[in-house]
Design a protein around this motif. Sequence first.
Motif: not given
Length: 74
Positions: A5, A36, A67-71, A38
């Motif tokens: 990311s 990003t 960890i900027d985001d979750l998929q 999982r």
Amino acid sequence: MAELSGGPFGTIATYLPGGRVRGIALRDDGLDIAVTARYGTPLPEIADRIREAVGQAAGGRPVNVRIDDLQVST
């Protein structure tokens, strides 16, 4: 991990002669990696795996993982 990311406003990046590497910033005081992830694996475990994978390449510098985001799979 799902992908690298760029962080907010694309600030996590390293600039090389051939282009820009998004998600990895090599700084004097450490290596910053933004991803990003999982959904499903505990976030501290993901960060530890990343630190272990790049530890030798960091040249003794601390490895800071964001960890900027979750998929989430649907």
